[in-house]
Design an enzyme around this catalytic site. Structure first.
Site, PDB file in Angstrom:
ATOM      1  CB  SER A 136      -7.543  -0.714  -6.097  1.00  0.00           C
ATOM      2  OG  SER A 136      -7.319   0.013  -7.292  1.00  0.00           O
ATOM      3  CE1 TYR A 149      -2.207  -0.721  -5.452  1.00  0.00           C
ATOM      4  CE2 TYR A 149      -3.695  -0.472  -7.320  1.00  0.00           C
ATOM      5  CZ  TYR A 149      -3.354  -0.172  -6.013  1.00  0.00           C
ATOM      6  OH  TYR A 149      -4.148   0.654  -5.267  1.00  0.00           O
ATOM      7  CE  LYS A 153      -4.647  -2.274  -3.417  1.00  0.00           C
ATOM      8  NZ  LYS A 153      -4.954  -2.028  -1.997  1.00  0.00           N
TER       9      LYS A 153
HETATM   10  N1  LIG Z   1      -4.278   6.628  -4.403  1.00  0.00           N
HETATM   11  C1  LIG Z   1      -4.964   5.912  -5.272  1.00  0.00           C
HETATM   12  O1  LIG Z   1      -5.083   6.288  -6.438  1.00  0.00           O
HETATM   13  C2  LIG Z   1      -5.632   4.628  -4.853  1.00  0.00           C
HETATM   14  C3  LIG Z   1      -6.593   4.063  -5.690  1.00  0.00           C
HETATM   15  C4  LIG Z   1      -7.208   2.881  -5.322  1.00  0.00           C
HETATM   16  C5  LIG Z   1      -6.893   2.269  -4.125  1.00  0.00           C
HETATM   17  N2  LIG Z   1      -5.950   2.827  -3.325  1.00  0.00           N
HETATM   18  C6  LIG Z   1      -5.638   2.129  -2.075  1.00  0.00           C
HETATM   19  O2  LIG Z   1      -5.916   2.960  -0.979  1.00  0.00           O
HETATM   20  C7  LIG Z   1      -5.114   2.574   0.126  1.00  0.00           C
HETATM   21  C8  LIG Z   1      -4.448   3.794   0.725  1.00  0.00           C
HETATM   22  O3  LIG Z   1      -3.563   4.326  -0.254  1.00  0.00           O
HETATM   23  P1  LIG Z   1      -3.230   5.892  -0.371  1.00  0.00           P
HETATM   24  O4  LIG Z   1      -3.486   6.283  -1.771  1.00  0.00           O
HETATM   25  O5  LIG Z   1      -3.864   6.638   0.729  1.00  0.00           O
HETATM   26  O6  LIG Z   1      -1.648   5.827  -0.205  1.00  0.00           O
HETATM   27  P2  LIG Z   1      -0.652   6.587   0.794  1.00  0.00           P
HETATM   28  O7  LIG Z   1       0.697   6.132   0.376  1.00  0.00           O
HETATM   29  O8  LIG Z   1      -0.967   8.035   0.835  1.00  0.00           O
HETATM   30  O9  LIG Z   1      -1.020   5.970   2.215  1.00  0.00           O
HETATM   31  C9  LIG Z   1      -0.760   4.636   2.512  1.00  0.00           C
HETATM   32  C10 LIG Z   1      -0.541   4.513   4.003  1.00  0.00           C
HETATM   33  O10 LIG Z   1      -0.276   3.133   4.282  1.00  0.00           O
HETATM   34  C11 LIG Z   1       0.825   3.076   5.191  1.00  0.00           C
HETATM   35  N3  LIG Z   1       1.536   1.810   5.051  1.00  0.00           N
HETATM   36  C12 LIG Z   1       2.275   1.353   4.018  1.00  0.00           C
HETATM   37  N4  LIG Z   1       2.838   0.182   4.335  1.00  0.00           N
HETATM   38  C13 LIG Z   1       2.427  -0.122   5.597  1.00  0.00           C
HETATM   39  C14 LIG Z   1       2.694  -1.189   6.487  1.00  0.00           C
HETATM   40  N5  LIG Z   1       3.484  -2.197   6.135  1.00  0.00           N
HETATM   41  N6  LIG Z   1       2.101  -1.184   7.693  1.00  0.00           N
HETATM   42  C15 LIG Z   1       1.288  -0.153   8.068  1.00  0.00           C
HETATM   43  N7  LIG Z   1       1.029   0.895   7.286  1.00  0.00           N
HETATM   44  C16 LIG Z   1       1.598   0.915   6.062  1.00  0.00           C
HETATM   45  C17 LIG Z   1       1.715   4.244   4.789  1.00  0.00           C
HETATM   46  O11 LIG Z   1       2.622   4.592   5.827  1.00  0.00           O
HETATM   47  C18 LIG Z   1       0.664   5.313   4.505  1.00  0.00           C
HETATM   48  O12 LIG Z   1       0.340   6.029   5.668  1.00  0.00           O
HETATM   49  C19 LIG Z   1      -4.148   1.520  -0.405  1.00  0.00           C
HETATM   50  O13 LIG Z   1      -4.617   0.238  -0.082  1.00  0.00           O
HETATM   51  C20 LIG Z   1      -4.201   1.740  -1.895  1.00  0.00           C
HETATM   52  O14 LIG Z   1      -3.845   0.583  -2.629  1.00  0.00           O
HETATM   53  C21 LIG Z   1      -5.332   3.992  -3.639  1.00  0.00           C
END
Ligand SMILES: NC(=O)c1ccc[n+]([C@@H]2O[C@H](COP(=O)([O-])OP(=O)(O)OC[C@H]3O[C@@H](n4cnc5c(N)ncnc54)[C@H](O)[C@@H]3O)[C@@H](O)[C@H]2O)c1
Length: 261
Positions: A136, A149, A153
């Site tokens: 992130s 977080y 990260k």
């Molecule tokens: N959305 C944002 O603004 C953002 C920004 C930067 C980084 N990220 C990162 O992107 C990645 C995806 O996040 P997202 O925004 O798509 O979130 P999201 O919540 O839409 O998707 C996350 C997915 O991870 C799965 N998950 C959670 N815990 C799990 C586990 N223990 N085992 C297997 N699967 C698991 C969930 O079921 C879900 O399908 C994450 O690592 C998040 O930190 C997101």
């Protein structure tokens, strides 16, 4: 790396960024896409839609990750690209509960270690393989409102750097995905929305992240930044840490003021 004919595993592939990656990789002609997620039904739905496979996987469990890797290999052959993408957010600072600190460490960091253990031996033996680590911008710049977080990260970025440095000469490629706000349930759901609302401004869609990933993989770039301005913020941080911290304090007080109105 081009995605055509490649074998890919995506953790957290059932929703948000992971789902957009699965769809995009399939559209790019990947030979096999394995959706590995703790939400079995949602993972199965994505797999059905793209003609891939789903493996119920809790990334906190090493045996689950090993099983996802084994299933992918049985179904399609050696894994070309492993996307360690599942992640969670929890709000708070040092006062966040030990349970929350533990859970976020297990999902945002330890899972990447388990994934590397599961895929690296075969990749090293073949002398090729690609790891995409979803960290992130909070791993480069620190997240307002969530210490767990930001800390996890940063660790995820460090692990990605370490893997790239250590195994690059053995044919292992690593990219580290560092978005700012992405309109998924993580940003819009309850866990982070109270502290991360400011990220909606300038946010991108999961499909835009997938676009940046395909380009970043094609160029075999370490840092993939769907929000290009993050590179400039990162540069400013390195140039003058104290100035950067003053700016972050101003942002924090704007966030506090917005929350109290
Ligand atoms: N959305 C944002 O603004 C953002 C920004 C930067 C980084 N990220 C990162 O992107 C990645 C995806 O996040 P997202 O925004 O798509 O979130 P999201 O919540 O839409 O998707 C996350 C997915 O991870 C799965 N998950 C959670 N815990 C799990 C586990 N223990 N085992 C297997 N699967 C698991 C969930 O079921 C879900 O399908 C994450 O690592 C998040 O930190 C997101």
């Amino acid at each position: 790396m081009k995605l055509k004919d490649k074998v890919v595993v995506v953790t957290g592939g059932a929703n948000g960024i992971g789902r957009a990656l699965c769809r995009r990789f399939a559209a790019e002609g990947a030979r096999g896409v394995v959706v590995a997620d703790v939400e079995a039904e949602a993972a199965a739905a994505v797999a059905k839609e793209i003609g891939g496979n789903a493996v119920e996987t809790d990334v906190r469990r090493e045996e689950d990750l090993a099983r996802a890797v084994a299933r992918a290999t049985e179904a399609y052959g050696p894994i070309d690209l492993f996307c360690s993408n599942a992640g969670i957010g929890v709000a708070g600072g040092a006062e966040a509960s030990d349970d929350d600190w533990q859970r976020i460490w297990e999902i945002n960091v330890r899972a990447h270690i388990y994934a590397a253990r599961a895929v690296l031996p075969a990749m090293l033996e073949r002398g090729e393989g690609y790891l995409l680590q979803t960290a992130s911008a909070a791993g480069l710049l620190t997240q307002i409102g969530s210490a767990p977080y930001a800390v996890t990260k940063h660790a995820a970025v460090a692990l990605a750097e370490w893997l790239a440095m250590t195994h690059g000469d053995a044919g292992i490629k690593v990219s580290c995905l560092c978005p700012q706000g992405v309109r998924t349930r993580m940003l819009m759901g309850e866990d982070m929305s109270s502290t991360a609302n400011f990220l909606m401004e300038g946010s991108v869609s999961p499909e835009e992240v997938a676009e940046a990933v395909v380009k970043g993989l094609d160029e075999e770039r370490f840092l993939i930044l769907p929000h290009p301005e993050v590179a400039e913020y990162f540069r400013r941080k390195a140039d003058d840490y104290d100035r950067w911290l003053r700016g972050m304090r101003r942002l924090q007080s704007r966030v506090n003021a917005a929350r109290s109105t």
